[in-house]
Design a protein around this motif. Sequence first.
Motif, mmCIF file in Angstrom:
data_model
loop_
_atom_site.group_PDB
_atom_site.id
_atom_site.type_symbol
_atom_site.label_atom_id
_atom_site.label_comp_id
_atom_site.label_asym_id
_atom_site.label_seq_id
_atom_site.Cartn_x
_atom_site.Cartn_y
_atom_site.Cartn_z
ATOM 1 N N GLU A 59 -0.707 -12.216 -43.036
ATOM 2 C CA GLU A 59 -2.143 -12.497 -42.999
ATOM 3 C C GLU A 59 -2.781 -12.482 -44.383
ATOM 4 O O GLU A 59 -3.921 -12.905 -44.544
ATOM 5 N N GLN A 120 1.971 -11.657 -34.291
ATOM 6 C CA GLN A 120 0.681 -11.921 -34.921
ATOM 7 C C GLN A 120 -0.163 -12.808 -33.993
ATOM 8 O O GLN A 120 -0.132 -14.035 -34.078
ATOM 9 N N TRP A 122 -3.184 -13.649 -33.875
ATOM 10 C CA TRP A 122 -4.104 -14.584 -34.519
ATOM 11 C C TRP A 122 -3.424 -15.917 -34.849
ATOM 12 O O TRP A 122 -4.103 -16.914 -35.056
ATOM 13 N N ALA A 123 -2.088 -15.943 -34.867
ATOM 14 C CA ALA A 123 -1.354 -17.166 -35.227
ATOM 15 C C ALA A 123 -0.917 -17.980 -34.019
ATOM 16 O O ALA A 123 -0.349 -19.057 -34.184
ATOM 17 N N ARG A 185 -4.458 -12.024 -26.806
ATOM 18 C CA ARG A 185 -5.658 -12.291 -27.589
ATOM 19 C C ARG A 185 -5.370 -12.065 -29.072
ATOM 20 O O ARG A 185 -4.728 -11.081 -29.431
ATOM 21 N N PRO A 186 -5.850 -12.963 -29.934
ATOM 22 C CA PRO A 186 -5.673 -12.741 -31.373
ATOM 23 C C PRO A 186 -6.294 -11.417 -31.798
ATOM 24 O O PRO A 186 -7.336 -11.020 -31.276
ATOM 25 N N LYS A 187 -5.631 -10.770 -32.730
ATOM 26 C CA LYS A 187 -6.099 -9.452 -33.204
ATOM 27 C C LYS A 187 -7.096 -9.591 -34.318
ATOM 28 O O LYS A 187 -7.099 -10.480 -35.076
#
Length: 187
Positions: A59, A120, A122-123, A185-187
Amino acid sequence: MAHTHHPMDSTGARCMNCHMPKISEGLQDATRTHRIFSPTNVDNIEANQPNACNLCHLEKTIDWTVARLSEWHGYDAKASEAKIAANSPNRDGAVGLGWLTGNHHATRLSAAQALILARQGWAIPALIDQLDTDPFLINRQLTQRGLDQWLGVKLRDLGYQFYMTPPERKEAIARLRPELLQRERPK
């Protein structure tokens, strides 16, 4: 801790994670390189290729990495600034996403595997895109397998197979994207 700059019981303190990172493809999986090198490998940093630091810190930006390497190991960022700028078009973005959308097929494979192994969230949207847009069959196959394992799904049961034609993939991705985005869910 003085050498690694990471707590002794962390993954950042394990010799192989920095000196033999998973940047090779073998037996249809991301495997450790057989070449022992320094995480300050100038060529990898300059070329925007996978480096040991960002395989864990996906990130972070390349500038974050260069700053840590300069501070900890005396990496001369000024010597390579022009090459870093030329090869890292999204310097303000997460290195992991930059690798995932880059031109080099092996870098995209390393990025996908690292993002999946590190879970990850968020990816996930970018990994779903890779299922459709990556021109290399092995990259799509390993991304499919990784997402299956991580998210507890079988993409083939949702109508996706890595070997589909581009129009078939596009249609399947449109159907399965909402399902996958709700899995984690994205973090």
